[in-house]
Design a protein around this motif. Structure first.
Motif, PDB file in Angstrom:
ATOM      1  N   TRP A 162       1.582  -0.058  14.045  1.00 16.07           N
ATOM      2  CA  TRP A 162       2.329   0.540  12.947  1.00 16.07           C
ATOM      3  C   TRP A 162       3.374   1.496  13.502  1.00 16.07           C
ATOM      4  O   TRP A 162       3.090   2.267  14.431  1.00 16.07           O
ATOM      5  CB  TRP A 162       1.406   1.305  12.000  1.00 16.07           C
ATOM      6  N   TYR A 219      -4.518  -2.742   9.232  1.00 16.46           N
ATOM      7  CA  TYR A 219      -4.545  -1.673   8.245  1.00 16.46           C
ATOM      8  C   TYR A 219      -4.214  -0.334   8.897  1.00 16.46           C
ATOM      9  O   TYR A 219      -4.433  -0.133  10.091  1.00 16.46           O
ATOM     10  CB  TYR A 219      -5.921  -1.557   7.597  1.00 16.46           C
ATOM     11  N   LEU A 220      -3.718   0.574   8.083  1.00 16.90           N
ATOM     12  CA  LEU A 220      -3.525   1.952   8.511  1.00 16.90           C
ATOM     13  C   LEU A 220      -4.049   2.860   7.409  1.00 16.90           C
ATOM     14  O   LEU A 220      -3.444   2.954   6.342  1.00 16.90           O
ATOM     15  CB  LEU A 220      -2.055   2.264   8.793  1.00 16.90           C
ATOM     16  N   GLN A 221      -5.178   3.504   7.669  1.00 16.73           N
ATOM     17  CA  GLN A 221      -5.752   4.454   6.734  1.00 16.73           C
ATOM     18  C   GLN A 221      -5.206   5.836   7.063  1.00 16.73           C
ATOM     19  O   GLN A 221      -5.396   6.325   8.178  1.00 16.73           O
ATOM     20  CB  GLN A 221      -7.278   4.453   6.827  1.00 16.73           C
ATOM     21  N   ARG A 258      -3.727   3.891   2.074  1.00 19.92           N
ATOM     22  CA  ARG A 258      -4.049   2.825   3.011  1.00 19.92           C
ATOM     23  C   ARG A 258      -2.987   1.745   2.962  1.00 19.92           C
ATOM     24  O   ARG A 258      -2.717   1.173   1.902  1.00 19.92           O
ATOM     25  CB  ARG A 258      -5.418   2.200   2.723  1.00 19.92           C
ATOM     26  N   SER A 309      -4.919   9.921   6.015  1.00 15.92           N
ATOM     27  CA  SER A 309      -5.556  11.011   5.290  1.00 15.92           C
ATOM     28  C   SER A 309      -4.850  12.320   5.611  1.00 15.92           C
ATOM     29  O   SER A 309      -4.093  12.412   6.575  1.00 15.92           O
ATOM     30  CB  SER A 309      -7.041  11.112   5.654  1.00 15.92           C
ATOM     31  N   SER A 342      -6.962  -0.277  12.004  1.00 12.96           N
ATOM     32  CA  SER A 342      -8.025  -1.263  12.126  1.00 12.96           C
ATOM     33  C   SER A 342      -7.443  -2.649  11.887  1.00 12.96           C
ATOM     34  O   SER A 342      -6.309  -2.788  11.430  1.00 12.96           O
ATOM     35  CB  SER A 342      -9.168  -0.972  11.137  1.00 12.96           C
ATOM     36  N   GLY A 395       0.769  -1.231   0.000  1.00 13.52           N
ATOM     37  CA  GLY A 395       0.000   0.000   0.000  1.00 13.52           C
ATOM     38  C   GLY A 395       0.800   1.280   0.000  1.00 13.52           C
ATOM     39  O   GLY A 395       0.233   2.365  -0.164  1.00 13.52           O
ATOM     40  N   SER A 417      -1.541  -1.998   4.304  1.00 15.17           N
ATOM     41  CA  SER A 417      -2.009  -3.289   4.768  1.00 15.17           C
ATOM     42  C   SER A 417      -0.821  -4.128   5.220  1.00 15.17           C
ATOM     43  O   SER A 417       0.281  -3.998   4.696  1.00 15.17           O
ATOM     44  CB  SER A 417      -2.762  -4.035   3.663  1.00 15.17           C
ATOM     45  N   SER A 473      -4.511  10.695   0.409  1.00 13.33           N
ATOM     46  CA  SER A 473      -4.750   9.584   1.318  1.00 13.33           C
ATOM     47  C   SER A 473      -4.062   8.327   0.819  1.00 13.33           C
ATOM     48  O   SER A 473      -3.777   8.172  -0.373  1.00 13.33           O
ATOM     49  CB  SER A 473      -6.249   9.316   1.466  1.00 13.33           C
ATOM     50  N   PHE A 528      -5.128   9.596  10.970  1.00 10.30           N
ATOM     51  CA  PHE A 528      -4.875   8.188  10.705  1.00 10.30           C
ATOM     52  C   PHE A 528      -5.868   7.324  11.471  1.00 10.30           C
ATOM     53  O   PHE A 528      -6.306   7.681  12.571  1.00 10.30           O
ATOM     54  CB  PHE A 528      -3.463   7.793  11.142  1.00 10.30           C
ATOM     55  N   THR A 529      -6.197   6.174  10.893  1.00  9.68           N
ATOM     56  CA  THR A 529      -7.069   5.212  11.549  1.00  9.68           C
ATOM     57  C   THR A 529      -6.483   3.817  11.410  1.00  9.68           C
ATOM     58  O   THR A 529      -6.221   3.363  10.292  1.00  9.68           O
ATOM     59  CB  THR A 529      -8.485   5.227  10.955  1.00  9.68           C
TER      60      THR A 529
END
Length: 122
Positions: A36, A79-81, A19, A83, A70, A8, A21, A17, A67-68
Motif C-alpha cells: 500500500w 487489506y490495510l486496517q 479498512r 486505526s 494482511s 473502503g 481492500s 478506523s 496500521f496492519t
C-alpha cells in the motif's frame, strides 16, 4: 488483463478506523509481494506497508503500531486496517500487487489499483 479494484476509503473522524481492500482479477497465475502507498496533495507518493509471499510485513514509521497489512491469497486480495487515524493520514491510497500470468515463465509485473480517497477530519 489484470485489474486491481480498491474499496473502503471514505471520511472518518480523528481517532477512527478504516479498512481498505484491494482485489485483483483477470489473467492471474500467482501473486508475490503486495503493498500500500499513499499520496497527499502537494506531496510525493510514499510507501505505507508491504507484505511478502511468506507474510513478512514492513511499515513506514508513520504507520507502525496503527496500521496492519494482511493478505488473502485465495481471494487475490490485500487489506490495510487503519486505526487511530489523524488528519496527517489524509491521502489517496494506492495498492500494488506483483503478479505473474504464466505457469511456465517466471516473469512478474507490478500492477496498481485506481486509488481510494481517505479523509480524516472533524
Amino acid at each position: 488483463q489484470v485489474r486491481l479494484v480498491e474499496s473502503g476509503g471514505g471520511l472518518v473522524q480523528p481517532g477512527g478506523s478504516l479498512r481498505l481492500s484491494c482485489a485483483a482479477s483477470g489473467n492471474i497465475f500467482s501473486i508475490n509481494a503486495m503493498g500500500w502507498y499513499r499520496q497527499a496533495p502537494g506531496k510525493q507518493r510514499e510507501l505505507v506497508a508491504t507484505i511478502s509471499i511468506d507474510g513478512t510485513t514492513t511499515y513506514a514509521d508513520s504507520a507502525k503500531g496503527r496500521f496492519t497489512i494482511s493478505r488473502d491469497n485465495a481471494k487475490n486480495t490485500v487489506y490495510l486496517q487503519m486505526s487511530s487515524l489523524t488528519p496527517e493520514d489524509t491521502a489517496v491510497y494506492y495498492c500494488k500487487q506483483k503478479i505473474s500470468a504464466s505457469a511456465t515463465m517466471g516473469i512478474m509485473l507490478n500492477y496498481w489499483g485506481q486509488g481510494t480517497q481517505v479523509t480524516v477530519s472533524s
